[in-house]
Scaffold this motif. Structure first.
Motif: not given
Length: 413
Positions: A244-273
């Motif tokens: 009792g009283g022990t912290p733990s994680f309650q996990w749920t799945r991710v339905k969709n993931t959104y990433i800006p194209k400024g990071w996900a540069r297809e094939g180039s790996g030229d990700a901008a911070l």
């Protein structure tokens, strides 16, 4: 005794923050009209391979001097960077092109970007000033309860009943999605009740079998009660029935993931911070209080230039770690600071505490995403910082679009 000393210290610091410098000036949130980011057309892409390692790879880091010297991006360049990929739970992927409206572009300037340097393993500067949040009265209550852990090892922050904001590199390395992003899960802290395991109802057992995980307590009606995740694991990955009283994680799945194209540069790996942020849509909504988004204000309008964030640093297993510090430098896209942080805390939501204009109540809002350690050129020399990606008006409009599904309620931030 150690915990008592910690909380006495933490409470004293908290009192200083609330009743000291933050009360001396009338620092307030000011809503401003933001540009519109409008979805135009969506294309189907080939399914990602999910073969990248979970580490940040930044080929181009435009720092303090760089942003002052480089030409301002054109409207078409901004629209390209703000276009975004959506990865669905079944592994399929789309690209959505966007149109930006109502944006005033700054005059172009000339210059050369600075060099980027390798990362160091440690992100702690001098005396370690982090606080482990151990008391359950704080751990599962706002604002600490908004911090979450990703199954890829990063942190994140709740920004709606169904969405988590985190760093893009936690799910994508700039070339491909990381190995753990295909079955991505988010862990919310909860306090495990006394009595350990109990007999499952038929509906809970069926739901558990369908999702491939075990419920971590609660009834079938609870939002995350049957969330799939590592079988009866705590944040350290050790199986536990939990007292009792022990912290733990309650996990749920991710339905969709959104990433800006400024990071996900297809094939180039030229990700901008500048675009190291992502939004995760949960498969099942939660009932916790979440942190609202805000447009990152200028440094001079922050109380003491101070920022705050909490995450799950790898060197403090099983603990939520809170820290605060003053921002040292700023650019239009990034905040440079020396908040002590270790790996695992990346993706944490950086927030401010300012007054609302009307009722004059104090309110916290997320104004940046903690990205990690970075070397940049400053004033002709090399300096290293812990860097956070600011939520600019354009990024606010984009993330708001992701959360709401349209730009109808994203005019002010």
């Amino acid at each position: 005794m150690e915990n008592m000393i910690f909380w006495l210290t933490f409470s004293t610091l908290g009192w200083t923050l609330i009743c000291g410098s933050e009360m001396e000036q009338d620092f307030m949130w000011h809503l401003r009209k933001v540009p519109r980011v409008v979805s135009e057309r969506t294309f189907h892409l080939t399914n990602p391979m999910f073969e990248a390692d979970a580490q940040k790879v930044v080929k181009r880091a435009c720092g303090i001097e760089c942003q002052k010297a480089l030409p301002a991006p054109s409207l078409s360049e901004l629209e390209d960077s703000l276009s975004y990929e959506t990865v669905f739970e079944n592994g399929t992927r789309t690209l959505t092109r966007v149109r930006v409206q109502g944006l005033d572009l700054e005059p172009a300037q000339n210059g050369t970007p600075p060099r980027a340097y390798g990362r160091r393993k440690r992100h702690v500067y001098g005396t370690d000033s982090r606080f482990s949040i151990l008391d359950k009265r704080f751990l599962t209550n706002f604002p600490f309860s908004t911090a979450v852990k990703l199954s890829t090892g990063c942190s994140g922050v709740l920004v709606s009943p169904s969405h988590v904001l985190t760093a893009a590199h936690c799910v994508h390395d700039g070339k491909d999605y990381v190995k753990g992003a295909k079955k991505l899960r988010v862990g919310l802290l909860k306090m495990r009740r006394k009595g350990g395991r109990r007999k499952l109802r038929g509906s809970e057992r069926s739901r558990r079998d369908a999702e491939g995980g075990r419920p971590s307590g609660g009834t079938a009606e609870r939002p995350l009660g049957g969330a799939a995740g590592p079988r009866r694991r705590t944040e350290s990955g050790r199986g536990a029935r939990g007292a009792g009283g022990t912290p733990s994680f309650q996990w749920t799945r991710v339905k969709n993931t959104y990433i800006p194209k400024g990071w996900a540069r297809e094939g180039s790996g030229d990700a901008a911070l500048d675009y190291d942020y992502a939004l995760l849509e949960l498969k099942r909504a939660h009932k916790k209080k979440y942190m609202e988004l805000g447009v990152s204000p200028a440094l001079r309008t922050m109380p003491g230039g101070r920022i705050h964030f909490s995450g799950f640093d790898h060197d403090r297993a099983d603990q939520l770690v809170y820290r605060f510090c003053s921002v040292s430098e700023e650019s239009s896209e990034l905040l440079y600071q020396y908040c002590d942080a270790e790996s695992g805390s990346t993706g944490s939501g950086v927030y401010l505490r300012l007054k609302e204009p009307g009722p004059k109540r104090w309110k916290r809002k997320i104004i940046a995403v903690y990205s990690g350690h970075q070397w940049v050129d400053v004033h002709g020399g090399q300096k290293d910082y812990n860097v956070a990606v600011r939520i600019t008006p354009l990024k606010y409009a984009q993330i708001c679009l992701w959360i709401r599904g349209s730009d109808a309620d994203c005019a002010y931030g």
